[in-house]
Design an enzyme around this catalytic site. Structure first.
Site, PDB file in Angstrom:
ATOM      1  N   GLY A  78       0.827  -1.214   0.000  1.00  0.00           N
ATOM      2  CA  GLY A  78       0.000   0.000   0.000  1.00  0.00           C
ATOM      3  C   GLY A  78       0.853   1.253   0.000  1.00  0.00           C
ATOM      4  N   VAL A  97      -1.099   6.855   3.753  1.00  0.00           N
ATOM      5  CA  VAL A  97      -0.378   6.327   4.915  1.00  0.00           C
ATOM      6  C   VAL A  97       0.867   5.564   4.471  1.00  0.00           C
ATOM      7  CG1 VAL A  97      -0.513   4.864   6.954  1.00  0.00           C
ATOM      8  CG2 VAL A  97      -2.495   6.136   6.213  1.00  0.00           C
ATOM      9  N   SER A 140      -8.672   0.396  11.845  1.00  0.00           N
ATOM     10  CA  SER A 140      -9.360   1.690  11.853  1.00  0.00           C
ATOM     11  C   SER A 140     -10.162   1.832  13.139  1.00  0.00           C
ATOM     12  CB  SER A 140     -10.310   1.755  10.662  1.00  0.00           C
ATOM     13  OG  SER A 140     -11.244   2.790  10.830  1.00  0.00           O
ATOM     14  N   SER A 141     -10.412   3.077  13.544  1.00  0.00           N
ATOM     15  CA  SER A 141     -11.212   3.305  14.760  1.00  0.00           C
ATOM     16  C   SER A 141     -12.680   2.919  14.571  1.00  0.00           C
ATOM     17  CB  SER A 141     -11.117   4.769  15.190  1.00  0.00           C
ATOM     18  OG  SER A 141     -11.582   5.613  14.162  1.00  0.00           O
ATOM     19  N   CYS A 142     -13.096   2.653  13.322  1.00  0.00           N
ATOM     20  CA  CYS A 142     -14.506   2.285  13.117  1.00  0.00           C
ATOM     21  C   CYS A 142     -14.798   0.843  13.522  1.00  0.00           C
ATOM     22  CB  CYS A 142     -14.939   2.536  11.684  1.00  0.00           C
ATOM     23  SG  CYS A 142     -14.215   1.403  10.505  1.00  0.00           S
ATOM     24  N   TYR A 174     -16.587  -2.270   6.241  1.00  0.00           N
ATOM     25  CA  TYR A 174     -15.150  -1.989   6.410  1.00  0.00           C
ATOM     26  C   TYR A 174     -14.704  -2.431   7.808  1.00  0.00           C
ATOM     27  CZ  TYR A 174     -10.893   0.912   6.410  1.00  0.00           C
ATOM     28  OH  TYR A 174      -9.596   1.365   6.464  1.00  0.00           O
ATOM     29  N   LYS A 208     -11.742  -5.063   9.070  1.00  0.00           N
ATOM     30  CA  LYS A 208     -10.635  -4.618   9.928  1.00  0.00           C
ATOM     31  C   LYS A 208     -10.599  -5.396  11.245  1.00  0.00           C
ATOM     32  CE  LYS A 208      -8.792  -2.080   7.043  1.00  0.00           C
ATOM     33  NZ  LYS A 208      -7.422  -2.375   6.624  1.00  0.00           N
ATOM     34  N   HIS A 239     -12.702  11.517   2.767  1.00  0.00           N
ATOM     35  CA  HIS A 239     -13.070  11.771   4.155  1.00  0.00           C
ATOM     36  C   HIS A 239     -13.360  13.264   4.326  1.00  0.00           C
ATOM     37  CE1 HIS A 239     -10.896   7.900   4.619  1.00  0.00           C
ATOM     38  NE2 HIS A 239     -11.876   7.680   5.471  1.00  0.00           N
ATOM     39  N   LYS A 292     -13.978  22.019  -0.673  1.00  0.00           N
ATOM     40  CA  LYS A 292     -15.231  22.778  -0.763  1.00  0.00           C
ATOM     41  C   LYS A 292     -15.021  24.239  -0.369  1.00  0.00           C
ATOM     42  CE  LYS A 292     -18.685  19.205   0.333  1.00  0.00           C
ATOM     43  NZ  LYS A 292     -19.639  18.785   1.367  1.00  0.00           N
ATOM     44  N   TRP A 309     -21.852  18.184   5.097  1.00  0.00           N
ATOM     45  CA  TRP A 309     -22.817  17.093   5.233  1.00  0.00           C
ATOM     46  C   TRP A 309     -23.207  16.924   6.703  1.00  0.00           C
ATOM     47  CZ3 TRP A 309     -20.051  12.601   2.107  1.00  0.00           C
ATOM     48  CH2 TRP A 309     -20.016  12.968   0.750  1.00  0.00           C
TER      49      TRP A 309
HETATM   50  O1  GFB Z   1     -14.673  11.561   7.327  1.00  0.00           O
HETATM   51  P1  GFB Z   1     -15.986  10.929   7.117  1.00  0.00           P
HETATM   52  O2  GFB Z   1     -16.424  10.714   5.719  1.00  0.00           O
HETATM   53  O3  GFB Z   1     -16.031   9.529   7.826  1.00  0.00           O
HETATM   54  O4  GFB Z   1     -17.125  11.836   7.806  1.00  0.00           O
HETATM   55  P2  GFB Z   1     -16.406   8.869   9.243  1.00  0.00           P
HETATM   56  C1  GFB Z   1     -16.986  12.349   9.107  1.00  0.00           C
HETATM   57  C2  GFB Z   1     -18.130  13.284   9.419  1.00  0.00           C
HETATM   58  O5  GFB Z   1     -17.999  14.468   8.621  1.00  0.00           O
HETATM   59  C3  GFB Z   1     -19.535  12.741   9.138  1.00  0.00           C
HETATM   60  C4  GFB Z   1     -19.245  14.776   8.022  1.00  0.00           C
HETATM   61  O6  GFB Z   1     -20.416  13.168  10.162  1.00  0.00           O
HETATM   62  C5  GFB Z   1     -19.899  13.418   7.819  1.00  0.00           C
HETATM   63  O7  GFB Z   1     -21.304  13.550   7.612  1.00  0.00           O
HETATM   64  N1  GFB Z   1     -19.041  15.572   6.807  1.00  0.00           N
HETATM   65  C6  GFB Z   1     -19.401  16.873   6.637  1.00  0.00           C
HETATM   66  C7  GFB Z   1     -18.492  15.143   5.649  1.00  0.00           C
HETATM   67  N2  GFB Z   1     -19.139  17.280   5.394  1.00  0.00           N
HETATM   68  C8  GFB Z   1     -18.560  16.225   4.753  1.00  0.00           C
HETATM   69  C9  GFB Z   1     -18.046  16.053   3.433  1.00  0.00           C
HETATM   70  O8  GFB Z   1     -18.096  16.943   2.583  1.00  0.00           O
HETATM   71  N3  GFB Z   1     -17.497  14.844   3.147  1.00  0.00           N
HETATM   72  C10 GFB Z   1     -17.431  13.831   4.062  1.00  0.00           C
HETATM   73  N4  GFB Z   1     -16.855  12.679   3.701  1.00  0.00           N
HETATM   74  N5  GFB Z   1     -17.940  13.959   5.308  1.00  0.00           N
HETATM   75  C11 GFB Z   1     -15.235   6.901   8.074  1.00  0.00           C
HETATM   76  C12 GFB Z   1     -15.613   5.470   7.841  1.00  0.00           C
HETATM   77  O9  GFB Z   1     -16.239   7.368   8.895  1.00  0.00           O
HETATM   78  O10 GFB Z   1     -14.022   7.077   8.750  1.00  0.00           O
HETATM   79  C13 GFB Z   1     -14.489   4.635   7.439  1.00  0.00           C
HETATM   80  O11 GFB Z   1     -16.680   5.437   6.917  1.00  0.00           O
HETATM   81  C14 GFB Z   1     -13.242   4.886   8.260  1.00  0.00           C
HETATM   82  O12 GFB Z   1     -14.850   3.294   7.508  1.00  0.00           O
HETATM   83  C15 GFB Z   1     -12.941   6.355   8.316  1.00  0.00           C
HETATM   84  O13 GFB Z   1     -13.383   4.355   9.544  1.00  0.00           O
HETATM   85  C16 GFB Z   1     -11.728   6.673   9.178  1.00  0.00           C
HETATM   86  O14 GFB Z   1     -15.467   9.291  10.308  1.00  0.00           O
HETATM   87  O15 GFB Z   1     -17.845   9.063   9.573  1.00  0.00           O
END
Ligand code: GFB
Length: 324
Positions: A13, A18, A109-111, A138, A142, A181, A189, A204
């Site tokens: 990877g 990372v 991952s922390s998830c 996911y 993990k 993420h 944005k 979001w």
């Molecule tokens: O980083 P993120 O996509 O992943 O979203 P998770 C974190 C938070 O940010 C959520 C909000 O509450 C989203 O709704 N958010 C706000 C946004 N605006 C945005 C945006 O424009 N884009 C995105 N992506 N989020 C992931 C897991 O969870 O974290 C994976 O799905 C993994 O499996 C990763 O564990 C580290 O923290 O929610």
């Protein structure tokens, strides 16, 4: 405990955020760094993985290859997030054992933790409650990584360990809005809102979920520290010990970018886990501390986006989009 000097370390990877940070960190040692392009070995194919690992004969493997993405990608592609991650991990662990590679670090991952785990989340919260639905696929893959390390340790006495990093960001991140993420998504944005003179930027969800963010170079430093100093059955959390709300993160990004407009919320998008602050006391007790605060990491990542991110968007590089 595990001296890297003159060892052959295979980083799987290495093209991802990372993996690249791990390579940067390993270059400060005298080890020999081994890598494999995906065109040479698709880690989802067991025979290819077995041939690769027996040919390279590493002393240790760092498994940083993964299909990764933000909340929307996890929720939209459950089969890929489960299958790709599960099969890559099982292939690599079994191939390493067959080739008599005795040392391995597997990234998680922390998830992996329950959606409503007590905060800060200690390692023993694993499998004590239901997972967050947006990323359970996911998470299951993990969790299997943790269990594979433990099973091969128990049955074959292999010195395999696993580490669970928190939400990561930094140079080399994915800025594609559908798969990224939150941190890189908001950098893009807010930058685009500033450049086009918008009065607001939309994030979001409610903005109330809290997340812990760690710079990928801090993560790489912790991972190499664990490879050198930790041998044990239990997985180890890798985090900074502090978190903030998504709204607070958006404000920090607006400051770094120089955008003074309003922050709006798109409540049709999911919030995901309300909070997932990990306890990193096990890692800290081993002697490691983070060094890069968000106040340094966000402007640095924004600069990386200005220098590289837009060309990444134009090329639409798949490996950047979906692999860590
Ligand atoms: O980083 P993120 O996509 O992943 O979203 P998770 C974190 C938070 O940010 C959520 C909000 O509450 C989203 O709704 N958010 C706000 C946004 N605006 C945005 C945006 O424009 N884009 C995105 N992506 N989020 C992931 C897991 O969870 O974290 C994976 O799905 C993994 O499996 C990763 O564990 C580290 O923290 O929610």
């Amino acid at each position: 405990m595990f001296d890297l000097a003159d060892k052959r370390i295979l980083v799987l990877g290495h093209r991802g955020m990372v993996g690249s940070a791990i390579i940067r960190r390993l270059r400060t040692t005298t080890c020999t760094i081994l890598t494999a392009e995906r065109s040479v070995a698709d880690l989802r194919r067991q025979s290819a993985v077995e041939a690769l690992i027996s040919r390279l004969a590493p002393d240790a493997i760092i498994l940083a290859a993964a299909k990764v993405g933000g909340i929307y990608a996890n929720d939209t592609y459950p089969a890929e997030f489960l299958y790709d991650n599960l099969v890559m991990t099982t292939n690599v662990v079994e191939a390493a054992h067959r080739a008599d590679v005795n040392r391995m670090l597997i990234l998680g991952s922390s998830c992996i933790y329950p959606k409503f785990a007590d905060q800060p989340i200690t390692e023993d919260a694993l499998l004590t409650g239901p997972l967050e639905p947006t990323n359970e696929w996911y998470a299951i893959a993990k969790i299997a990584g943790i269990k594979l390390a433990q099973a091969y340790r128990r049955q074959y006495e292999r010195d395999y360990i696993s580490a669970m990093p928190t939400n990561l960001y930094g140079p080399g991140d994915n800025f594609d809005l559908a798969t990224s993420h939150v941190l890189p998504a908001l950098i893009r944005k807010v930058h685009e809102a500033k450049v086009s003179g918008e009065e607001s930027v939309t994030i979001w969800g409610s903005g109330t979920p809290k997340r812990e963010f760690m710079h990928c170079d801090d993560c790489a430093s912790a991972l190499i520290y664990l490879l050198e100093h930790y041998s044990g059955h239990e997985h180890v959390n890798v985090g900074t010990g502090s978190d903030l709300s998504i709204h607070e993160l958006a404000l920090k990004i607006c400051t770094a970018v120089g955008f003074q407009g309003e922050i709006r919320n798109d409540l049709s998008k999911p919030d995901g886990t309300p909070r997932k602050l990990m306890s990193s006391s096990r890692l800290q007790e081993l002697g490691w501390q983070p060094a890069i605060p968000l106040e340094q990491g966000i402007p640095e990542t924004y600069q990386w986006y200005l220098d590289n991110g837009q060309s990444q968007q134009e090329q639409n590089i798949p490996s950047r989009l979906v692999h860590r």
